[in-house]
Design a protein around this motif. Structure first.
Motif, PDB file in Angstrom:
ATOM      1  N   PRO A  50      21.929 -41.311 -40.268  1.00 60.09           N
ATOM      2  CA  PRO A  50      22.965 -41.004 -39.791  1.00 60.09           C
ATOM      3  C   PRO A  50      23.347 -39.324 -40.095  1.00 60.09           C
ATOM      4  O   PRO A  50      22.868 -38.842 -41.215  1.00 60.09           O
ATOM      5  N   LEU A  51      23.886 -38.635 -39.487  1.00 61.26           N
ATOM      6  CA  LEU A  51      24.371 -37.353 -40.079  1.00 61.26           C
ATOM      7  C   LEU A  51      25.136 -37.499 -41.325  1.00 61.26           C
ATOM      8  O   LEU A  51      25.845 -38.482 -41.322  1.00 61.26           O
ATOM      9  N   PRO A  52      25.143 -36.351 -42.128  1.00 59.85           N
ATOM     10  CA  PRO A  52      26.054 -36.723 -43.316  1.00 59.85           C
ATOM     11  C   PRO A  52      27.341 -36.789 -42.927  1.00 59.85           C
ATOM     12  O   PRO A  52      27.953 -36.253 -41.862  1.00 59.85           O
ATOM     13  N   ALA A  53      28.318 -37.233 -44.037  1.00 62.14           N
ATOM     14  CA  ALA A  53      29.819 -37.702 -43.837  1.00 62.14           C
ATOM     15  C   ALA A  53      30.450 -36.527 -43.427  1.00 62.14           C
ATOM     16  O   ALA A  53      31.300 -36.287 -42.738  1.00 62.14           O
ATOM     17  N   ASP A  54      30.025 -35.232 -43.983  1.00 58.81           N
ATOM     18  CA  ASP A  54      30.883 -33.934 -43.690  1.00 58.81           C
ATOM     19  C   ASP A  54      30.765 -33.139 -42.403  1.00 58.81           C
ATOM     20  O   ASP A  54      31.459 -32.532 -41.902  1.00 58.81           O
ATOM     21  N   ILE A  55      29.675 -33.717 -41.693  1.00 57.15           N
ATOM     22  CA  ILE A  55      29.657 -33.512 -40.218  1.00 57.15           C
ATOM     23  C   ILE A  55      29.315 -34.645 -39.282  1.00 57.15           C
ATOM     24  O   ILE A  55      29.151 -34.224 -38.044  1.00 57.15           O
ATOM     25  N   GLN A  56      29.765 -35.704 -39.749  1.00 56.03           N
ATOM     26  CA  GLN A  56      29.441 -36.760 -38.950  1.00 56.03           C
ATOM     27  C   GLN A  56      30.632 -36.928 -37.546  1.00 56.03           C
ATOM     28  O   GLN A  56      31.803 -36.506 -37.865  1.00 56.03           O
ATOM     29  N   GLU A  57      30.283 -37.630 -36.705  1.00 52.18           N
ATOM     30  CA  GLU A  57      31.265 -37.740 -35.441  1.00 52.18           C
ATOM     31  C   GLU A  57      31.196 -39.029 -35.024  1.00 52.18           C
ATOM     32  O   GLU A  57      30.018 -39.711 -34.728  1.00 52.18           O
ATOM     33  N   THR A  58      32.031 -40.125 -35.034  1.00 51.76           N
ATOM     34  CA  THR A  58      32.054 -41.413 -34.734  1.00 51.76           C
ATOM     35  C   THR A  58      32.763 -41.466 -33.258  1.00 51.76           C
ATOM     36  O   THR A  58      33.722 -40.964 -32.837  1.00 51.76           O
ATOM     37  N   THR A  59      31.631 -42.086 -32.413  1.00 50.71           N
ATOM     38  CA  THR A  59      32.227 -42.315 -31.094  1.00 50.71           C
ATOM     39  C   THR A  59      32.576 -43.816 -30.833  1.00 50.71           C
ATOM     40  O   THR A  59      31.807 -44.573 -31.205  1.00 50.71           O
ATOM     41  N   VAL A  60      33.637 -43.944 -30.393  1.00 50.84           N
ATOM     42  CA  VAL A  60      34.285 -45.357 -29.976  1.00 50.84           C
ATOM     43  C   VAL A  60      33.982 -45.606 -28.428  1.00 50.84           C
ATOM     44  O   VAL A  60      34.426 -45.156 -27.813  1.00 50.84           O
ATOM     45  N   PHE A  61      33.328 -46.641 -28.315  1.00 53.76           N
ATOM     46  CA  PHE A  61      33.101 -47.472 -26.989  1.00 53.76           C
ATOM     47  C   PHE A  61      33.944 -48.485 -26.666  1.00 53.76           C
ATOM     48  O   PHE A  61      34.268 -49.348 -27.362  1.00 53.76           O
ATOM     49  N   ALA A  62      34.602 -48.470 -25.332  1.00 53.35           N
ATOM     50  CA  ALA A  62      35.387 -49.393 -24.933  1.00 53.35           C
ATOM     51  C   ALA A  62      34.948 -49.862 -23.491  1.00 53.35           C
ATOM     52  O   ALA A  62      34.020 -49.208 -22.809  1.00 53.35           O
ATOM     53  N   ALA A  63      35.346 -51.027 -23.187  1.00 49.95           N
ATOM     54  CA  ALA A  63      35.281 -51.747 -21.784  1.00 49.95           C
ATOM     55  C   ALA A  63      36.762 -51.954 -21.132  1.00 49.95           C
ATOM     56  O   ALA A  63      37.625 -52.214 -21.919  1.00 49.95           O
ATOM     57  N   ALA A  64      36.548 -51.916 -20.018  1.00 51.69           N
ATOM     58  CA  ALA A  64      38.004 -52.007 -19.067  1.00 51.69           C
ATOM     59  C   ALA A  64      37.536 -52.722 -17.726  1.00 51.69           C
ATOM     60  O   ALA A  64      36.441 -52.199 -17.109  1.00 51.69           O
ATOM     61  N   LEU A  65      38.486 -53.395 -17.196  1.00 50.15           N
ATOM     62  CA  LEU A  65      38.157 -53.754 -15.738  1.00 50.15           C
ATOM     63  C   LEU A  65      38.657 -52.721 -14.837  1.00 50.15           C
ATOM     64  O   LEU A  65      39.716 -52.013 -15.032  1.00 50.15           O
ATOM     65  N   HIS A  66      38.034 -52.614 -13.742  1.00 53.25           N
ATOM     66  CA  HIS A  66      38.286 -51.619 -12.530  1.00 53.25           C
ATOM     67  C   HIS A  66      39.407 -52.458 -12.229  1.00 53.25           C
ATOM     68  O   HIS A  66      39.763 -53.667 -11.893  1.00 53.25           O
TER      69      HIS A  66
END
Length: 249
Positions: free
Chosen positions: A200-216
Protein backbone atom coordinates in the motif's frame (compact mmCIF):
# COMPACT_ATOMS: atom_id res chain seq x y z
CA UNK A 1 -17.19 -21.39 3.02
CA UNK A 2 -19.47 -23.54 5.18
CA UNK A 3 -19.55 -20.70 7.71
CA UNK A 4 -20.83 -18.39 4.99
CA UNK A 5 -23.61 -20.81 4.13
CA UNK A 6 -24.63 -20.84 7.79
CA UNK A 7 -24.64 -17.05 7.83
CA UNK A 8 -26.95 -16.97 4.83
CA UNK A 9 -29.33 -19.36 6.52
CA UNK A 10 -29.63 -17.01 9.47
CA UNK A 11 -29.97 -13.86 7.39
CA UNK A 12 -32.44 -14.83 4.69
CA UNK A 13 -36.12 -15.55 4.65
CA UNK A 14 -38.20 -18.68 4.29
CA UNK A 15 -37.72 -18.40 0.55
CA UNK A 16 -34.53 -20.43 1.13
CA UNK A 17 -36.69 -23.49 1.53
CA UNK A 18 -39.06 -22.73 -1.33
CA UNK A 19 -37.42 -22.74 -4.79
CA UNK A 20 -40.61 -21.36 -6.28
CA UNK A 21 -40.02 -18.13 -4.36
CA UNK A 22 -36.40 -17.73 -5.42
CA UNK A 23 -35.68 -14.18 -6.53
CA UNK A 24 -33.68 -12.59 -9.32
CA UNK A 25 -31.43 -9.81 -8.04
CA UNK A 26 -29.65 -7.21 -10.16
CA UNK A 27 -26.50 -5.62 -8.74
CA UNK A 28 -24.51 -2.78 -10.32
CA UNK A 29 -21.23 -1.53 -8.91
CA UNK A 30 -17.63 -0.47 -9.31
CA UNK A 31 -14.88 -3.11 -9.22
CA UNK A 32 -13.19 -2.04 -5.97
CA UNK A 33 -15.26 -4.64 -4.08
CA UNK A 34 -15.40 -7.16 -6.94
CA UNK A 35 -12.71 -9.60 -5.75
CA UNK A 36 -14.36 -10.31 -2.40
CA UNK A 37 -17.88 -10.12 -3.83
CA UNK A 38 -17.11 -12.67 -6.55
CA UNK A 39 -15.86 -15.17 -3.99
CA UNK A 40 -18.77 -14.61 -1.60
CA UNK A 41 -21.63 -14.62 -4.09
CA UNK A 42 -21.76 -18.35 -4.96
CA UNK A 43 -22.41 -19.20 -1.30
CA UNK A 44 -25.37 -16.86 -1.23
CA UNK A 45 -26.83 -18.20 -4.47
CA UNK A 46 -26.33 -21.84 -3.50
CA UNK A 47 -27.96 -21.49 -0.10
CA UNK A 48 -30.87 -19.24 -1.08
CA UNK A 49 -31.58 -20.38 -4.60
CA UNK A 50 -31.64 -16.73 -5.64
CA UNK A 51 -30.02 -15.73 -8.93
CA UNK A 52 -27.83 -12.64 -8.98
CA UNK A 53 -26.84 -10.73 -12.11
CA UNK A 54 -23.93 -8.35 -11.55
CA UNK A 55 -22.80 -5.53 -13.84
CA UNK A 56 -19.49 -3.81 -13.14
CA UNK A 57 -18.29 -0.45 -14.41
CA UNK A 58 -16.14 2.51 -13.45
CA UNK A 59 -17.24 4.54 -10.44
CA UNK A 60 -18.18 7.62 -12.45
CA UNK A 61 -19.86 5.54 -15.14
CA UNK A 62 -22.03 3.51 -12.76
CA UNK A 63 -22.96 6.49 -10.62
CA UNK A 64 -23.90 8.42 -13.74
CA UNK A 65 -26.05 5.62 -15.12
CA UNK A 66 -27.99 5.28 -11.88
CA UNK A 67 -28.37 9.06 -11.60
CA UNK A 68 -29.75 9.09 -15.15
CA UNK A 69 -32.39 6.50 -14.36
CA UNK A 70 -30.89 3.01 -14.59
CA UNK A 71 -32.49 0.73 -12.03
CA UNK A 72 -31.13 -2.21 -10.05
CA UNK A 73 -31.84 -3.94 -6.78
CA UNK A 74 -28.46 -3.10 -5.22
CA UNK A 75 -25.83 -0.47 -6.01
CA UNK A 76 -22.26 -0.89 -4.68
CA UNK A 77 -20.00 2.17 -4.92
CA UNK A 78 -17.73 4.34 -2.76
CA UNK A 79 -19.76 6.08 -0.04
CA UNK A 80 -19.40 9.51 -1.66
CA UNK A 81 -21.27 8.27 -4.74
CA UNK A 82 -23.76 6.23 -2.71
CA UNK A 83 -24.59 9.26 -0.57
CA UNK A 84 -24.97 11.45 -3.65
CA UNK A 85 -27.41 8.98 -5.17
CA UNK A 86 -29.33 8.88 -1.89
CA UNK A 87 -29.52 12.67 -1.93
CA UNK A 88 -30.84 12.49 -5.51
CA UNK A 89 -33.58 10.16 -4.38
CA UNK A 90 -32.27 7.15 -6.33
CA UNK A 91 -31.24 4.95 -3.39
CA UNK A 92 -32.86 4.24 -0.03
CA UNK A 93 -30.93 5.85 2.83
CA UNK A 94 -32.15 3.36 5.45
CA UNK A 95 -30.58 0.47 3.51
CA UNK A 96 -27.08 1.95 3.18
CA UNK A 97 -24.47 -0.44 4.61
CA UNK A 98 -20.67 -0.17 4.52
CA UNK A 99 -19.25 -3.42 3.14
CA UNK A 100 -15.47 -2.81 3.07
CA UNK A 101 -12.63 -0.31 3.11
CA UNK A 102 -9.58 -0.24 0.86
CA UNK A 103 -6.37 1.72 0.53
CA UNK A 104 -4.39 2.50 -2.62
CA UNK A 105 -1.71 0.02 -3.62
CA UNK A 106 1.37 0.14 -5.87
CA UNK A 107 2.58 -2.35 -8.47
CA UNK A 108 5.26 -2.79 -11.12
CA UNK A 109 5.59 -5.36 -13.87
CA UNK A 110 6.75 -8.74 -12.62
CA UNK A 111 10.54 -8.79 -12.34
CA UNK A 112 10.94 -5.04 -12.84
CA UNK A 113 13.03 -3.02 -10.35
CA UNK A 114 11.05 -2.18 -7.24
CA UNK A 115 10.51 1.42 -6.24
CA UNK A 116 10.76 2.95 -2.78
CA UNK A 117 7.28 3.19 -1.26
CA UNK A 118 8.43 3.61 2.34
CA UNK A 119 7.52 7.31 2.33
CA UNK A 120 5.65 9.88 0.32
CA UNK A 121 8.94 11.42 -0.76
CA UNK A 122 10.12 8.06 -2.03
CA UNK A 123 6.98 7.69 -4.15
CA UNK A 124 7.35 11.24 -5.48
CA UNK A 125 10.94 10.59 -6.56
CA UNK A 126 9.92 7.30 -8.20
CA UNK A 127 7.23 9.08 -10.21
CA UNK A 128 9.71 11.67 -11.42
CA UNK A 129 12.12 8.93 -12.47
CA UNK A 130 9.53 6.72 -14.16
CA UNK A 131 8.88 6.70 -17.90
CA UNK A 132 5.17 5.95 -17.48
CA UNK A 133 2.62 5.87 -14.66
CA UNK A 134 -0.86 4.32 -14.68
CA UNK A 135 -3.88 4.98 -12.53
CA UNK A 136 -7.63 4.72 -12.94
CA UNK A 137 -10.53 7.12 -13.27
CA UNK A 138 -11.84 6.00 -9.86
CA UNK A 139 -11.10 7.26 -6.33
CA UNK A 140 -7.54 5.88 -6.31
CA UNK A 141 -6.75 7.71 -9.56
CA UNK A 142 -8.32 10.91 -8.29
CA UNK A 143 -6.15 10.63 -5.17
CA UNK A 144 -2.97 10.14 -7.21
CA UNK A 145 -3.82 13.09 -9.46
CA UNK A 146 -4.43 15.22 -6.38
CA UNK A 147 -1.10 14.17 -4.83
CA UNK A 148 0.75 15.01 -8.03
CA UNK A 149 -0.83 18.47 -8.07
CA UNK A 150 0.01 19.04 -4.41
CA UNK A 151 3.61 18.06 -5.05
CA UNK A 152 3.78 20.60 -7.89
CA UNK A 153 4.96 18.06 -10.46
CA UNK A 154 1.87 17.80 -12.66
CA UNK A 155 3.55 19.49 -15.64
CA UNK A 156 6.58 17.20 -15.37
CA UNK A 157 4.45 14.06 -15.27
CA UNK A 158 1.63 14.95 -17.67
CA UNK A 159 3.13 13.15 -20.67
CA UNK A 160 3.86 10.06 -18.56
CA UNK A 161 0.35 9.47 -17.24
CA UNK A 162 -1.64 6.54 -18.61
CA UNK A 163 -5.31 6.51 -17.60
CA UNK A 164 -6.59 2.96 -17.46
CA UNK A 165 -9.96 2.42 -19.18
CA UNK A 166 -12.83 1.75 -16.78
CA UNK A 167 -13.04 -1.89 -17.91
CA UNK A 168 -9.28 -2.57 -17.61
CA UNK A 169 -7.59 -2.93 -14.21
CA UNK A 170 -4.45 -0.86 -13.79
CA UNK A 171 -2.55 -4.06 -12.95
CA UNK A 172 -3.36 -5.45 -16.38
CA UNK A 173 -1.99 -2.29 -18.02
CA UNK A 174 1.23 -2.68 -16.03
CA UNK A 175 1.48 -6.42 -16.75
CA UNK A 176 1.20 -5.72 -20.49
CA UNK A 177 4.00 -3.17 -20.33
CA UNK A 178 1.72 -0.17 -20.75
CA UNK A 179 3.17 1.57 -17.68
CA UNK A 180 6.15 1.14 -15.36
CA UNK A 181 4.24 1.89 -12.15
CA UNK A 182 0.56 1.39 -11.39
CA UNK A 183 -1.69 2.66 -8.62
CA UNK A 184 -5.15 1.33 -7.78
CA UNK A 185 -7.20 -0.04 -4.90
CA UNK A 186 -5.24 -2.82 -3.20
CA UNK A 187 -8.10 -5.24 -3.86
CA UNK A 188 -7.85 -4.55 -7.59
CA UNK A 189 -4.09 -5.13 -7.75
CA UNK A 190 -3.48 -7.95 -5.32
CA UNK A 191 -4.45 -10.90 -7.50
CA UNK A 192 -3.50 -9.61 -10.96
CA UNK A 193 -1.08 -11.90 -12.78
CA UNK A 194 2.08 -10.52 -14.33
CA UNK A 195 2.79 -7.83 -11.74
CA UNK A 196 4.68 -7.49 -8.48
CA UNK A 197 2.44 -5.92 -5.89
CA UNK A 198 4.71 -3.75 -3.76
CA UNK A 199 2.28 -2.86 -1.00
CA UNK A 200 0.00 0.00 0.00
CA UNK A 201 0.94 3.64 -0.24
CA UNK A 202 2.79 4.82 2.87
CA UNK A 203 0.67 6.23 5.67
CA UNK A 204 1.68 9.84 5.02
CA UNK A 205 0.02 9.82 1.58
CA UNK A 206 -2.51 6.98 1.87
CA UNK A 207 -6.18 7.43 1.07
CA UNK A 208 -8.84 4.98 2.24
CA UNK A 209 -11.94 4.45 0.15
CA UNK A 210 -15.05 3.17 1.92
CA UNK A 211 -17.41 1.05 -0.18
CA UNK A 212 -21.10 0.79 0.60
CA UNK A 213 -24.17 -0.97 -0.75
CA UNK A 214 -27.74 0.31 -0.83
CA UNK A 215 -31.07 -0.67 -2.30
CA UNK A 216 -32.44 1.20 -5.27
CA UNK A 217 -35.77 2.91 -4.60
CA UNK A 218 -37.26 0.82 -7.43
CA UNK A 219 -35.72 -2.50 -6.39
CA UNK A 220 -37.81 -5.37 -7.74
CA UNK A 221 -36.64 -7.92 -5.17
CA UNK A 222 -36.09 -5.81 -2.04
CA UNK A 223 -36.26 -8.61 0.54
CA UNK A 224 -33.78 -10.82 -1.29
CA UNK A 225 -31.58 -7.79 -1.98
CA UNK A 226 -31.52 -6.89 1.73
CA UNK A 227 -30.52 -10.46 2.49
CA UNK A 228 -27.60 -10.21 0.04
CA UNK A 229 -26.39 -6.94 1.59
CA UNK A 230 -26.60 -8.52 5.04
CA UNK A 231 -24.61 -11.49 3.77
CA UNK A 232 -21.87 -9.36 2.23
CA UNK A 233 -21.48 -7.35 5.43
CA UNK A 234 -21.83 -10.23 7.93
CA UNK A 235 -18.92 -11.16 10.25
CA UNK A 236 -18.61 -14.50 8.42
CA UNK A 237 -17.63 -12.60 5.24
CA UNK A 238 -14.72 -10.79 6.94
CA UNK A 239 -11.99 -13.39 6.18
CA UNK A 240 -12.84 -13.33 2.48
CA UNK A 241 -12.82 -9.53 2.44
CA UNK A 242 -9.42 -9.45 4.15
CA UNK A 243 -8.01 -12.01 1.71
CA UNK A 244 -9.05 -9.66 -1.11
CA UNK A 245 -6.86 -6.91 0.38
CA UNK A 246 -9.66 -4.93 2.01
CA UNK A 247 -10.75 -4.25 5.57
CA UNK A 248 -14.20 -5.39 6.68
CA UNK A 249 -16.53 -2.63 7.75
Amino acid sequence: MKFLFAAVAMLTTAAIFDPARAAEIKVVGSPGFREAYTELLPGFEKTTGNKVTTIWGGVTEVAGRVADGETADIVILPVAQIDDLIARGKLMAATRVVVAKSGVGVAVKRGAPKIDISSGDGVRKALLAAKSIAYSTGPSGAHMADLIRKWGIADQLRAKIVISPADTPVGVVVARGGAEIGFQQVSELLHVKGIDYLGPLPADIQETTVFAAALHKDARSPDAARALINFLSAPAAAPVIRNAGMDPR
